[in-house]
Motif scaffolding. Structure first.
Motif, PDB file in Angstrom:
ATOM      1  N   VAL A  49      18.681  45.804   8.068  1.00  0.00           N
ATOM      2  CA  VAL A  49      19.022  46.500   9.312  1.00  0.00           C
ATOM      3  C   VAL A  49      20.528  46.453   9.520  1.00  0.00           C
ATOM      4  CG1 VAL A  49      18.679  46.604  11.810  1.00  0.00           C
ATOM      5  CG2 VAL A  49      16.802  45.880  10.320  1.00  0.00           C
ATOM      6  N   ALA A  50      21.171  47.613   9.497  1.00  0.00           N
ATOM      7  CA  ALA A  50      22.614  47.691   9.738  1.00  0.00           C
ATOM      8  C   ALA A  50      23.014  49.148   9.899  1.00  0.00           C
ATOM      9  CB  ALA A  50      23.406  47.068   8.584  1.00  0.00           C
ATOM     10  N   LEU A  59      28.310  44.499   6.036  1.00  0.00           N
ATOM     11  CA  LEU A  59      28.618  43.426   5.092  1.00  0.00           C
ATOM     12  C   LEU A  59      27.825  42.165   5.413  1.00  0.00           C
ATOM     13  CD1 LEU A  59      32.492  43.859   4.744  1.00  0.00           C
ATOM     14  CD2 LEU A  59      30.759  44.402   3.032  1.00  0.00           C
ATOM     15  N   ARG A  60      27.678  41.882   6.692  1.00  0.00           N
ATOM     16  CA  ARG A  60      26.925  40.692   7.097  1.00  0.00           C
ATOM     17  C   ARG A  60      25.446  40.839   6.732  1.00  0.00           C
ATOM     18  NH1 ARG A  60      27.322  41.088  12.349  1.00  0.00           N
ATOM     19  NH2 ARG A  60      29.400  40.154  12.431  1.00  0.00           N
ATOM     20  N   ALA A  61      24.882  42.021   6.993  1.00  0.00           N
ATOM     21  CA  ALA A  61      23.455  42.235   6.763  1.00  0.00           C
ATOM     22  C   ALA A  61      23.102  42.217   5.274  1.00  0.00           C
ATOM     23  CB  ALA A  61      23.024  43.560   7.377  1.00  0.00           C
ATOM     24  N   THR A  62      24.035  42.628   4.429  1.00  0.00           N
ATOM     25  CA  THR A  62      23.751  42.689   2.989  1.00  0.00           C
ATOM     26  C   THR A  62      24.268  41.481   2.230  1.00  0.00           C
ATOM     27  OG1 THR A  62      25.770  44.003   2.687  1.00  0.00           O
ATOM     28  CG2 THR A  62      23.690  45.213   2.936  1.00  0.00           C
ATOM     29  N   ASP A  63      24.866  40.538   2.926  1.00  0.00           N
ATOM     30  CA  ASP A  63      25.397  39.346   2.261  1.00  0.00           C
ATOM     31  C   ASP A  63      24.256  38.588   1.575  1.00  0.00           C
ATOM     32  OD1 ASP A  63      27.278  37.410   1.509  1.00  0.00           O
ATOM     33  OD2 ASP A  63      26.826  36.177   3.263  1.00  0.00           O
ATOM     34  N   GLY A  64      24.400  38.391   0.301  1.00  0.00           N
ATOM     35  CA  GLY A  64      23.386  37.666  -0.461  1.00  0.00           C
ATOM     36  C   GLY A  64      22.239  38.522  -0.960  1.00  0.00           C
ATOM     37  N   VAL A  65      22.212  39.800  -0.597  1.00  0.00           N
ATOM     38  CA  VAL A  65      21.163  40.702  -1.069  1.00  0.00           C
ATOM     39  C   VAL A  65      21.559  41.227  -2.450  1.00  0.00           C
ATOM     40  CG1 VAL A  65      19.868  42.813  -0.606  1.00  0.00           C
ATOM     41  CG2 VAL A  65      20.596  41.362   1.303  1.00  0.00           C
ATOM     42  N   GLU A  66      20.670  41.141  -3.396  1.00  0.00           N
ATOM     43  CA  GLU A  66      20.971  41.551  -4.761  1.00  0.00           C
ATOM     44  C   GLU A  66      20.328  42.897  -5.073  1.00  0.00           C
ATOM     45  OE1 GLU A  66      19.687  38.455  -7.342  1.00  0.00           O
ATOM     46  OE2 GLU A  66      21.173  37.005  -6.638  1.00  0.00           O
ATOM     47  N   PHE A  67      21.091  43.779  -5.695  1.00  0.00           N
ATOM     48  CA  PHE A  67      20.569  45.076  -6.137  1.00  0.00           C
ATOM     49  C   PHE A  67      21.463  45.602  -7.247  1.00  0.00           C
ATOM     50  CE2 PHE A  67      22.912  45.370  -2.166  1.00  0.00           C
ATOM     51  CZ  PHE A  67      23.947  46.243  -2.469  1.00  0.00           C
ATOM     52  N   ASP A  68      20.918  46.529  -8.031  1.00  0.00           N
ATOM     53  CA  ASP A  68      21.612  47.073  -9.205  1.00  0.00           C
ATOM     54  C   ASP A  68      22.270  48.416  -8.945  1.00  0.00           C
ATOM     55  OD1 ASP A  68      20.480  44.967 -10.962  1.00  0.00           O
ATOM     56  OD2 ASP A  68      18.599  46.017 -10.536  1.00  0.00           O
ATOM     57  N   ALA A  69      21.786  49.117  -7.918  1.00  0.00           N
ATOM     58  CA  ALA A  69      22.277  50.468  -7.668  1.00  0.00           C
ATOM     59  C   ALA A  69      22.158  50.798  -6.189  1.00  0.00           C
ATOM     60  CB  ALA A  69      21.483  51.482  -8.489  1.00  0.00           C
ATOM     61  N   VAL A  70      22.957  51.781  -5.766  1.00  0.00           N
ATOM     62  CA  VAL A  70      22.888  52.318  -4.401  1.00  0.00           C
ATOM     63  C   VAL A  70      22.619  53.812  -4.497  1.00  0.00           C
ATOM     64  CG1 VAL A  70      24.182  52.792  -2.276  1.00  0.00           C
ATOM     65  CG2 VAL A  70      24.461  50.591  -3.442  1.00  0.00           C
ATOM     66  N   HIS A 100      32.190  52.055   3.026  1.00  0.00           N
ATOM     67  CA  HIS A 100      31.511  50.795   3.332  1.00  0.00           C
ATOM     68  C   HIS A 100      30.415  50.501   2.312  1.00  0.00           C
ATOM     69  CE1 HIS A 100      32.724  51.577   7.815  1.00  0.00           C
ATOM     70  NE2 HIS A 100      33.747  51.212   7.055  1.00  0.00           N
ATOM     71  N   LEU A 101      29.668  51.527   1.932  1.00  0.00           N
ATOM     72  CA  LEU A 101      28.600  51.314   0.956  1.00  0.00           C
ATOM     73  C   LEU A 101      29.154  50.972  -0.422  1.00  0.00           C
ATOM     74  CD1 LEU A 101      26.122  54.162   1.956  1.00  0.00           C
ATOM     75  CD2 LEU A 101      25.703  51.699   2.128  1.00  0.00           C
ATOM     76  N   LEU A 102      30.278  51.571  -0.785  1.00  0.00           N
ATOM     77  CA  LEU A 102      30.906  51.218  -2.063  1.00  0.00           C
ATOM     78  C   LEU A 102      31.349  49.754  -2.057  1.00  0.00           C
ATOM     79  CD1 LEU A 102      33.014  54.429  -2.700  1.00  0.00           C
ATOM     80  CD2 LEU A 102      31.239  53.546  -4.222  1.00  0.00           C
ATOM     81  N   GLU A 103      31.886  49.297  -0.940  1.00  0.00           N
ATOM     82  CA  GLU A 103      32.303  47.893  -0.851  1.00  0.00           C
ATOM     83  C   GLU A 103      31.101  46.966  -0.975  1.00  0.00           C
ATOM     84  OE1 GLU A 103      34.897  44.908   2.081  1.00  0.00           O
ATOM     85  OE2 GLU A 103      34.650  47.038   2.603  1.00  0.00           O
ATOM     86  N   VAL A 104      30.018  47.326  -0.311  1.00  0.00           N
ATOM     87  CA  VAL A 104      28.796  46.528  -0.393  1.00  0.00           C
ATOM     88  C   VAL A 104      28.284  46.494  -1.839  1.00  0.00           C
ATOM     89  CG1 VAL A 104      26.329  46.616   0.196  1.00  0.00           C
ATOM     90  CG2 VAL A 104      28.050  46.785   1.999  1.00  0.00           C
ATOM     91  N   ALA A 105      28.312  47.653  -2.504  1.00  0.00           N
ATOM     92  CA  ALA A 105      27.827  47.722  -3.882  1.00  0.00           C
ATOM     93  C   ALA A 105      28.659  46.849  -4.809  1.00  0.00           C
ATOM     94  CB  ALA A 105      27.852  49.177  -4.357  1.00  0.00           C
ATOM     95  N   GLU A 106      29.967  46.897  -4.643  1.00  0.00           N
ATOM     96  CA  GLU A 106      30.842  46.080  -5.494  1.00  0.00           C
ATOM     97  C   GLU A 106      30.613  44.601  -5.244  1.00  0.00           C
ATOM     98  OE1 GLU A 106      34.943  47.273  -5.426  1.00  0.00           O
ATOM     99  OE2 GLU A 106      34.419  49.403  -5.349  1.00  0.00           O
ATOM    100  N   ARG A 107      30.455  44.207  -3.988  1.00  0.00           N
ATOM    101  CA  ARG A 107      30.221  42.794  -3.666  1.00  0.00           C
ATOM    102  C   ARG A 107      28.902  42.306  -4.252  1.00  0.00           C
ATOM    103  NH1 ARG A 107      32.030  40.793   2.213  1.00  0.00           N
ATOM    104  NH2 ARG A 107      30.058  39.732   1.880  1.00  0.00           N
ATOM    105  N   ALA A 108      27.918  43.188  -4.308  1.00  0.00           N
ATOM    106  CA  ALA A 108      26.608  42.795  -4.844  1.00  0.00           C
ATOM    107  C   ALA A 108      26.578  42.812  -6.368  1.00  0.00           C
ATOM    108  CB  ALA A 108      25.530  43.727  -4.298  1.00  0.00           C
ATOM    109  N   GLY A 109      27.635  43.321  -6.983  1.00  0.00           N
ATOM    110  CA  GLY A 109      27.649  43.428  -8.433  1.00  0.00           C
ATOM    111  C   GLY A 109      26.794  44.565  -8.957  1.00  0.00           C
ATOM    112  N   ALA A 110      26.574  45.588  -8.110  1.00  0.00           N
ATOM    113  CA  ALA A 110      25.773  46.734  -8.532  1.00  0.00           C
ATOM    114  C   ALA A 110      26.501  47.508  -9.629  1.00  0.00           C
ATOM    115  CB  ALA A 110      25.476  47.645  -7.343  1.00  0.00           C
TER     116      ALA A 110
END
Length: 308
Positions: A49-50, A59-70, A100-110
């Motif tokens: 939820v964000a 960024l807070r809501a996806t912190d620690g969430v792992e995924f390969d693609a957006v 914002h989504l690109l930043e989230v993807a990079e942080r997750a290692g997608a």
């Protein structure tokens, strides 16, 4: 793959969820609505939820969430826009939301990022008889009230296709039609969808079901840094499609209005009708192994009526 689907409740997103599952992908649905997140979880789908426009919250809501693609399918179009201001939030989702989504993807290692684009990025103008490929100028400023929309489409693609950290892919969809549920029949019965008595130029269309299969194909087979036109084989004018849909759904004939009245009542629609867009899907066929199951609007409308 494990996929963060942004826009999971939208026209394409809600169809992508089961399609991705059938292709053995695991989906994390991104929504800003807690009640929709609860529905996803009850159906066995992980949800986050964000608001994608709130960088800190996302960024807070996806912190620690792992995924390969957006897969970025975010818009703010709960109904078709009639005025240019109706595109304002969608424009922000294509600029700030994409960042914002690109930043989230990079942080997750997608690894992969697929974004929604649209053929109107070629310009709300008459392109004549030529068939537009992905090599045609896209996002070129033309001035006027459509300038913010084109600029947002251009920024979205530049951010995604230019990413050095991710395999970015842009899907330039045609005008959507069909699918289930389809709001068009009720609008036609209420005679709320006019056609113009003026020039009626060809446009690029895509049945929603075909947009979904193309998106899944791009996730698996799209070439990094590449845009793809996702359109029917056969362009068709607004009048042709709306008139045929009305007949197929046993609705009254659509009202016929002069262009200046449509421009006054629905200036965004008038801008679309000003365009002539014959668009080639050859690259998607060759590189994604995708062809529309509904080559033209007559097939797609017939399928929608049979399935309704």
């Amino acid at each position: 793959m494990k996929i963060l689907l942004a826009g999971a409740t939208g026209a394409i997103g809600r169809r992508l969820l089961p399609a991705l599952g059938r292709d053995n992908h695991e989906v994390i649905a991104l929504t800003r609505d807690p009640s929709r997140a609860a529905e996803f979880r009850r159906s066995g789908v992980q949800a986050v939820v964000a608001d994608a426009l709130d960088r800190t919250e996302l960024l807070r809501a996806t912190d620690g969430v792992e995924f390969d693609a957006v897969i970025h399918q975010l818009t703010a179009l709960t109904k078709p826009p009639v005025r240019h201001r109706g595109m304002a939030v969608t424009n922000l989702l294509r600029t700030d939301g994409t960042r914002h989504l690109l930043e989230v993807a990079e942080r997750a290692g997608a690894r992969r990022f697929v974004t929604q684009s649209i053929v109107f990025g070629y310009g709300y103008i008459d392109h004549g008889s030529r068939s537009l490929t992905e090599d045609a100028p896209f996002g070129r400023p033309t001035g006027g009230p459509t300038a913010p929309h084109i600029a947002a489409m251009a920024t979205n693609e530049e951010l995604v296709l230019g990413s050095s950290a991710l395999e970015g892919i842009a899907l330039r969809y045609g005008l959507f039609y069909g699918g289930d549920p389809d709001p068009l029949p009720d609008l036609l019965r209420a005679r709320k969808v006019p056609v113009t008595s003026g020039p009626d130029r060809p446009l690029a269309w895509i049945h929603l079901d075909d947009a979904v299969t193309a998106t899944v194909a791009a996730l698996d087979r799209g070439r990094p840094g590449q845009a793809y036109n996702i359109v029917d084989d056969v362009p068709a004018s607004w009048r042709s499609v709306i008139t045929a849909a009305a007949a197929a759904h046993h609705a009254p004939s659509p009202p016929v209005l002069p262009g200046f009245l449509i421009k006054l009542a629905a200036p965004y629609v008038a801008a679309m009708l000003n365009a002539s867009l014959r668009v080639s899907n050859d690259r998607a066929a060759e590189e994604l192994g995708w062809r529309p199951s509904h080559p033209g609007f007559t097939d797609g409308i017939r399928a929608s009526v049979v399935g309704s």
